[in-house]
Design an enzyme around this catalytic site. Sequence first.
Site, PDB file in Angstrom:
ATOM      1  CB  THR A 198      -6.486   8.733   0.612  1.00 17.91           C
ATOM      2  OG1 THR A 198      -5.649   8.520   1.762  1.00 17.91           O
ATOM      3  CG2 THR A 198      -6.187   7.709  -0.458  1.00 17.91           C
TER       4      THR A 198
ATOM      5  CE1 TYR B 291      -9.468   6.895   6.455  1.00 15.95           C
ATOM      6  CE2 TYR B 291     -10.343   5.488   4.728  1.00 15.95           C
ATOM      7  CZ  TYR B 291      -9.348   6.318   5.206  1.00 15.95           C
ATOM      8  OH  TYR B 291      -8.257   6.591   4.422  1.00 15.95           O
TER       9      TYR B 291
ATOM     10  CG  HIS C 105      -2.208   0.764   0.998  1.00 17.70           C
ATOM     11  ND1 HIS C 105      -2.295   1.889   0.196  1.00 17.70           N
ATOM     12  CD2 HIS C 105      -3.456   0.577   1.472  1.00 17.70           C
ATOM     13  CE1 HIS C 105      -3.536   2.339   0.199  1.00 17.70           C
ATOM     14  NE2 HIS C 105      -4.259   1.560   0.958  1.00 17.70           N
TER      15      HIS C 105
END
Length: 777
Positions: A602, A589, A474
């Site tokens: 993000t 979230y 990630h």
Amino acid sequence: MAEARSAAAVSFAVTHDGVSVSYDQELLRDIWHGISRSYKRRFGRFKNDFVNGMFPANSWTLGLVVVVVGIISILKYDLSFGVFPFIQDYIVHFIFGDGYIGQTITVILAGALTWFIFVQILRLSIKTLLEYKGWMYESPGKPVSTATKLWLGVLHFISKAEPMLHSFQGALPRLPLPNLDDTVRKHLLSMKPILSSEEFGELEFLSERFRKGVGRRLQRYLRLKSWFSSNYVTDWWEEFVYMRQRSPIMINSNYYGFDTLNEHPTKNQASRAANLTYTSLQFRRMVDRQEVSPFSISPRTKVPFCTMQYERLFNTCRVPGEEVDRLLHWDDAKHVAVYCRGAWFKVIVHNGKRLLTPSELQIQYDVIYSHTHEPSEGEKHLACLTAGERADWAKIRRAHFRSGINKTSLNDIERAAFVVILDDEETHYDPKDPSKLDFWAHNLLHGKAYDRWFDKSFNMIISKNGHVGINTEHSWGDAAVMAHFTEWSLLQDIVFIGYDENGRCKGEPVENIQPELLKWDIPAPALEQIQKSLKVAQALIDDVEMALLVWTDYGKGFAKKLGVSPDAFLQMTLQYTYFKNQNKFSLTYEASMTRLFREGRTETVRSCTVQSSDFVLSMLDQKNAPKDRLELLRKACEKHQELYRDAMCGQGVDRHLFALYIIKRYLEEESPFFDKIFPPTYLLSTSQTPMNQCEADAKGLSNEVRLRLITAGGGFGPVADRGYGVSYIVAGEDCLSFHISSKRSADNTSSAEFREELKRSLTDMKKLADAIESKKK
């Protein structure tokens, strides 16, 4: 090995007749091709950077400006405010004199300088243009404002200049720093649905003290950072959220992506691996040549996004450290690393002149598939080091994998373009048996812990029966870029390249290159650490529960009929489901991107709002009429869309508070406000997988083909110990897919139960619309 072979290419020997020189023509040719390719890549990179630097101008405009400056000089006009005479009298005159050569050089220099100033003014104008975000807040179905029409028209005109991948990078605006008062107010409002009146009153008091006190000081430091950095939060986000994370990245950080559900082009594992390796490398070449579009696909226009993450998609690996990891990227890689039945192989993908074709790659994959090498225990389970604690992996790597054959083999994995896994499990999609899809998700998320190299930018996992999936690290990038690449590769693999009637790669091979088995010498301390990491990873695997749902009763078309955003509709459905499952509201979230700004990653959309809570409670109160519920749904969706737009435009809450918190830690300040709220615990963490990013490539495909290419998207592991992770994808007008994760050790969660509750919620939402429709009739 490569250095040894190079040294052996030319040899000298002293004989009675003098010095004898012998050389290997084929090897010298390979060396020459390698050097030639390296310099071609460097030149291509320099050329692309130059073209991007002058976008939207080009070399023709440079020539035109030089000609215009020359004509003006002949006519004895000076429109350069003295620059032209200065260059001629004080620079060129002393070198070339006043003749034709001197005048010509003066014209070229003055023209180039004028053109350069013109380009910079133009790029600054584009940067100012892209700072306009009013188009984001235009309501669908209503007349577009004059300002937005003008903005769209100018952007459309600029797009005709055929920008390359990074053409807009230098012109993208910086992520704006939100106002402190606005952030504190929005944060307080987001906490209202989940706090009691007493808790809310306490937070209100702490928020006001923070806003008037230490928050002001922290904001000043952050503003200073925002002036001198491309993005005030991204570097800290990557360091503290990803690189300093010491717990295993398997399940906790890495995420996965699915193959198509309805299309199974071949059951030959080696053929599927070869085709997808080839299409992946084609995408890499497009990135290298900057042929990937820098625009997002929008219903209204093409809007340029930050393209930084594409550069790190290939040839990238996360390397462990005792305190902080590093993300390493190499300019080129002519091989991929392949794992099959306990052994690691190096597969050559480029012969020095060109990429190997799928049929040539299949030769190597066939050899690997049929290998008879018996791996040792350490060799078979080696990759579980990347699934364990980061500090332990860093110590063992430094002590036992930085010399000898271990270093060579490790480099071949870490420096590969990507990793391919020839899995020994079969995966299936059966609408009547959801457990098969659940197993597929588990397999992609973690496998057996030792059969994935979790540090690589991505692992391409080819199941035994030819299905494919992706496991992605990630830290280098987010799901939107990975989804774009996966969607493009699958489209090329299934629709444009395909397989022969036997399910094998098309075409006749010309090259016959053999794969190389990677060798290891694993000492006892490393073997002990492998077993330790395997136990840690197995405990994580045993604790995670995945439950998937492919919903085909309706899709985004239904949400549009209700007059609401499909994403907002699904978020309200998840709020409704979560409340029924937990009997309370929790901080939620939803991931939103900030790639409208340079180096954007993000932002968080806090989906649990006062409006969403009102809607959920109305659904549970039988006294409320369907019309009233629908009105509350629309209000909740409108609020959600407002929050989503704010997040995309850099006006979110969480990244601003995160950056302030980092400064607070650096300055060692005391803050009861941060002690109360940080880190936030999201018991419901959600994300939408983007799709249709390859609309230009898929143009002209029939609806039947598009339906066959529908994917289930991807998912991730649970973020909180007592919470849920839910990823979803709007896969078509009549298809929605959900990936639900949770921890088995939590006594309050169950992914399977959440899935059943979600089914009931989706049915209730449909009944709500049906009740309105029947009343109208």
